[in-house]
Design a protein around this motif. Sequence first.
Motif, PDB file in Angstrom:
ATOM      1  N   UNK A  28       4.899   3.617  -7.699  1.00  0.00           N
ATOM      2  CA  UNK A  28       5.697   3.346  -9.205  1.00  0.00           C
ATOM      3  C   UNK A  28       5.317   2.255  -9.269  1.00  0.00           C
ATOM      4  N   UNK A  29       5.776   0.580  -7.757  1.00  0.00           N
ATOM      5  CA  UNK A  29       5.362  -0.660  -8.212  1.00  0.00           C
ATOM      6  C   UNK A  29       4.317  -0.713  -8.736  1.00  0.00           C
ATOM      7  N   UNK A  30       2.985  -0.335  -7.892  1.00  0.00           N
ATOM      8  CA  UNK A  30       1.719  -0.819  -8.490  1.00  0.00           C
ATOM      9  C   UNK A  30       1.071   0.088  -9.606  1.00  0.00           C
ATOM     10  N   UNK A  31       1.329   1.279  -9.896  1.00  0.00           N
ATOM     11  CA  UNK A  31       1.563   1.669 -11.314  1.00  0.00           C
ATOM     12  C   UNK A  31       1.755   0.806 -12.134  1.00  0.00           C
ATOM     13  N   UNK A  34       0.894  -1.190  -0.417  1.00  0.00           N
ATOM     14  CA  UNK A  34      -0.184   0.001  -0.226  1.00  0.00           C
ATOM     15  C   UNK A  34       0.915   1.183  -0.435  1.00  0.00           C
ATOM     16  N   UNK A  35       0.279   1.994  -0.426  1.00  0.00           N
ATOM     17  CA  UNK A  35       0.834   3.647  -0.690  1.00  0.00           C
ATOM     18  C   UNK A  35       0.721   4.554   0.781  1.00  0.00           C
ATOM     19  N   UNK A  73      12.023  11.074   3.529  1.00  0.00           N
ATOM     20  CA  UNK A  73      11.462   9.260   3.896  1.00  0.00           C
ATOM     21  C   UNK A  73      10.258   8.990   3.705  1.00  0.00           C
ATOM     22  N   UNK A  74       9.318   9.610   3.665  1.00  0.00           N
ATOM     23  CA  UNK A  74       7.653   9.356   3.607  1.00  0.00           C
ATOM     24  C   UNK A  74       7.389   9.513   2.247  1.00  0.00           C
ATOM     25  N   UNK A  75       8.149  10.543   1.638  1.00  0.00           N
ATOM     26  CA  UNK A  75       7.613  10.956  -0.038  1.00  0.00           C
ATOM     27  C   UNK A  75       8.324   9.860  -0.591  1.00  0.00           C
ATOM     28  N   UNK A  76       9.489   9.172   0.257  1.00  0.00           N
ATOM     29  CA  UNK A  76      10.141   8.841  -1.119  1.00  0.00           C
ATOM     30  C   UNK A  76       9.760   7.295  -0.858  1.00  0.00           C
ATOM     31  N   UNK A 113       0.859   8.307   5.943  1.00  0.00           N
ATOM     32  CA  UNK A 113       1.972   8.698   6.750  1.00  0.00           C
ATOM     33  C   UNK A 113       2.770   9.764   5.852  1.00  0.00           C
ATOM     34  N   UNK A 114       2.606  10.308   4.893  1.00  0.00           N
ATOM     35  CA  UNK A 114       3.307  10.696   4.541  1.00  0.00           C
ATOM     36  C   UNK A 114       1.993  12.040   4.282  1.00  0.00           C
ATOM     37  N   UNK A 115       0.818  12.289   4.869  1.00  0.00           N
ATOM     38  CA  UNK A 115       0.157  13.217   4.855  1.00  0.00           C
ATOM     39  C   UNK A 115       0.454  13.968   6.191  1.00  0.00           C
ATOM     40  N   UNK A 116       0.499  13.409   7.528  1.00  0.00           N
ATOM     41  CA  UNK A 116       1.076  13.700   8.573  1.00  0.00           C
ATOM     42  C   UNK A 116       2.623  13.788   8.627  1.00  0.00           C
TER      43      UNK A 116
END
Length: 273
Positions: A218-221, A153-154, A208-211, A158-161
């Motif tokens: 990218x993997x899911x796409x 999952x993306x 880190x979270x953005x990466x 965590x990215x939002x926080x």
Amino acid sequence: MKDFVLPLVIAVIGLAATGLGAVVGARATKFGAEKSAEAVRRQVQDQGAIEHGHWLRQQRFTTYESFLEAWDECLRITQASAADEAQDSTGLEDLRLAADRMAGRARRIAILGPPEVTHAAESLAETMQEDVKVAVRFIEVTRTAIAAVDEHPIPTEAVSEATDEYRHRSQQIVDLVNDHRSQGRDLRELDGHPMLRAALESMEQYRQRSGEAREALSANLERLSAAASEAFSMADVLTRNRKARELSREQFTSAAREALSKTPTPELRVDRG
């Protein structure tokens, strides 16, 4: 002596003629009986052929009709499945069973004939069974892709926080710098300030979270793109089969009408004797 011989010769000739006539008559009677028996046999044979032709025509009619019923059932199932957003294996199993019934009835048509009807029926059944296989494969591909995405999952939360924390710390630094400037203080005094350390930590966490999010996305796409590519290929097969069935349906209907328009019977032999 002559008076004796002449009557004797005449008697012998008469007896011979009578015997010859009896033989000829017997042979004529036998020949006539054989001719009558042959005529009766042929009549019975021809009548049997005619009755068999009527039976075959009825069998063909029943089998053609049952084949089209199975075909119409397949159409109803596919149309109902297309209208139902909640796809499940139940409708697919129903379609598989209906397609199998089509194939079974096509095999019976192959026994009853004629070849034109058999070819069209087999073509219809084969493309429908291929559609079932494609549909099964489509479900497998879709489920595999969804499972793979669910396993990776993306991390949006965590990215939002991390983003909120980074913005908050950045605003604190801006306020701190403005406060120092308004007081005429040297900004070098801020070196080692706890707010600067907290801002740098939030920045690193945000990166880190953005990466991680970019890698997961990218993997899911990539997984979804592969599934979509296979789905497009399967859609091409379904479209081709649909067009082929439209033609085969017309051929089947036309050939069936032709076969049922006349009673199939062998040519009757004409007695020329």
